[in-house]
Motif scaffolding. Structure first.
Motif, mmCIF file in Angstrom:
data_model
loop_
_atom_site.group_PDB
_atom_site.id
_atom_site.type_symbol
_atom_site.label_atom_id
_atom_site.label_comp_id
_atom_site.label_asym_id
_atom_site.label_seq_id
_atom_site.Cartn_x
_atom_site.Cartn_y
_atom_site.Cartn_z
ATOM 1 N N THR A 128 0.799 -1.234 0.000
ATOM 2 C CA THR A 128 0.000 0.000 0.000
ATOM 3 C C THR A 128 0.826 1.277 0.000
ATOM 4 O O THR A 128 0.293 2.354 -0.276
ATOM 5 C CB THR A 128 -0.911 0.038 1.238
ATOM 6 N N GLY A 129 2.097 1.177 0.365
ATOM 7 C CA GLY A 129 2.910 2.385 0.503
ATOM 8 C C GLY A 129 2.654 3.128 1.799
ATOM 9 O O GLY A 129 3.165 4.231 1.998
ATOM 10 N N ARG A 130 1.874 2.516 2.696
ATOM 11 C CA ARG A 130 1.512 3.193 3.939
ATOM 12 C C ARG A 130 1.866 2.348 5.157
ATOM 13 O O ARG A 130 1.911 1.124 5.091
ATOM 14 C CB ARG A 130 -0.002 3.472 3.983
ATOM 15 N N ARG A 131 2.092 3.044 6.268
ATOM 16 C CA ARG A 131 2.171 2.377 7.555
ATOM 17 C C ARG A 131 0.817 2.508 8.248
ATOM 18 O O ARG A 131 0.047 3.403 7.941
ATOM 19 C CB ARG A 131 3.285 2.983 8.418
ATOM 20 N N PHE A 132 0.558 1.634 9.196
ATOM 21 C CA PHE A 132 -0.773 1.588 9.800
ATOM 22 C C PHE A 132 -0.776 1.739 11.321
ATOM 23 O O PHE A 132 -1.824 2.017 11.893
ATOM 24 C CB PHE A 132 -1.462 0.260 9.436
ATOM 25 N N VAL A 133 0.363 1.554 11.986
ATOM 26 C CA VAL A 133 0.367 1.434 13.444
ATOM 27 C C VAL A 133 1.011 2.639 14.117
ATOM 28 O O VAL A 133 2.144 3.025 13.807
ATOM 29 C CB VAL A 133 1.114 0.153 13.880
ATOM 30 N N SER A 134 0.266 3.231 15.042
ATOM 31 C CA SER A 134 0.803 4.223 15.975
ATOM 32 C C SER A 134 0.682 3.638 17.377
ATOM 33 O O SER A 134 -0.305 2.966 17.692
ATOM 34 C CB SER A 134 0.021 5.536 15.904
ATOM 35 N N VAL A 135 1.676 3.885 18.217
ATOM 36 C CA VAL A 135 1.672 3.365 19.585
ATOM 37 C C VAL A 135 1.490 4.529 20.557
ATOM 38 O O VAL A 135 2.109 5.588 20.398
ATOM 39 C CB VAL A 135 2.963 2.586 19.892
ATOM 40 N N GLY A 136 0.653 4.308 21.570
ATOM 41 C CA GLY A 136 0.236 5.399 22.450
ATOM 42 C C GLY A 136 1.231 5.838 23.506
ATOM 43 O O GLY A 136 0.897 5.842 24.699
#
Length: 349
Positions: A128-136
């Motif tokens: 996809t060319g994208r990242r999906f995960v952010s960590v809080g």
């Protein structure tokens, strides 16, 4: 190749997994203080608790499982606030569904599981060319942390050699053992070091003083962690989680051109001094201290989802979550191992 545009929403419909203390706080935040988003679906293992939360949010519904929430057509992005043991599978399911996810720390309960999330995201990024995960790790969005980060990056403080951190809580719940002091408390300082210095922590040593008067049986409180980074910088992290006084976090950076301290302007202590006293009040828990940081973190995440980047500029990534897990594992081993314990980290995919 999948295109970014096919996933971009006009308004982010957020599904929240877990509506306990932190999850409920996030639902209230999304419903009242965050622009460009609304809570569309919630779930919790206590369905009545989820229903009570949904009843207070217009247009929000309840589903029985996290899997059902992630697959829902009226969910564009997912906020995970469930117990940490479920984070790995839920984060990977979000990646497979191509839905951005803000996962409360920890990303996973051990480095192997955290690395599995990193690998899953790497494969999705190829497609996809994208990242999906952010960590809080919300401290990255605290105004004082951001200002200190900018001071370090700009060279204003010169060559940084030592960072001193303090992490204090009023009290802990029953069963809060030494390893939880690492995974629940020290993990925030560990991520902050990665954030401030942009380099890995390579080894950890634990120093265990005499327990304080309110330490639980078998609990080493206070505790001191010494961390060494890849360039040889030293970080001290003083953990004292049963102070009976309140929640306070401070960081002091020693540089060749100056010394900077954050935390003193917000967390105030009462100190007995010769000839008089000075002081004030200390918040009981972390929420008043970092309320603005949580708001900024979630707003930045929503904005990033809307513009297709998914990952906000200062946000912790899945890789940051993995490094934190690997460092925590070494710190836990250091509790029973003399000297420094090396941090073992796998290569980044």
């Amino acid at each position: 190749m999948e295109t970014i545009e096919q996933y971009l929403p006009r308004e982010v419909r957020v599904g929240v997994i877990g509506v306990g203390l932190m999850g409920a706080d996030h639902v209230a935040r999304l419903a009242s203080r965050i622009k460009g988003a609304r809570v569309s679906v919630v779930t919790d293992y206590l369905r009545e608790k989820a229903q009570e939360m949904a009843d207070g949010v217009p247009g929000c519904r309840v589903v029985d499982t996290a899997e059902e929430l992630i697959a829902a057509k009226d969910v564009d992005a997912v906020l995970i606030a469930s117990p940490g043991t479920f984070h790995r599978d839920q984060a990977i399911a979000c990646i497979a569904a191509r839905k951005p996810v803000l996962c409360e720390k920890p990303l996973a309960m051990n480095p192997e599981d955290a690395y599995a999330v990193v690998q899953a995201e790497a494969e999705a990024q190829k497609a996809t060319g994208r990242r999906f995960v952010s960590v809080g790790f919300m401290r990255r969005f605290d105004a004082e942390y951001a200002e200190l980060k900018d001071a370090i990056d700009s060279g204003e403080l010169g060559q940084v050699s030592v960072i001193n951190c303090k992490h204090r809580n009023a009290t802990t719940h029953p069963g809060f053992v030494d390893s939880m002091m690492v995974y629940d408390s020290a993990v925030h300082e560990i991520d902050a070091i990665h954030y401030f210095l942009d380099e890995a922590i390579t080894e950890v040593q634990a120093v265990l003083p005499l327990p304080g008067p309110r330490a639980a049986e078998g609990q080493h409180d206070p505790m001191l962690l010494l961390l060494r980074t890849s360039s040889g910088r030293i970080v001290t992290d003083e953990l004292y989680v049963n102070t009976d006084s309140g929640y306070e976090v401070r960081t002091e950076v020693l540089g060749s051109a100056g010394i900077a301290t954050i935390g003193m302007g917000i967390t105030r202590v009462t100190t007995q001094m010769a000839g008089g006293t000075w002081g004030g009040t200390v918040p009981f828990d972390y929420r008043p201290r970092f309320a603005a940081a949580y708001d900024a973190e979630v707003q930045a995440w929503i904005t990033a989802v809307l513009d297709g980047s998914n990952i906000a500029l200062r946000s912790a990534t899945a890789w940051d979550g993995y490094l934190a897990a690997a460092t925590c594992e070494a710190a836990e081993q250091a509790l029973t191992t003399p000297g420094f314990v090396p941090v073992t980290a796998r290569p980044r995919p």
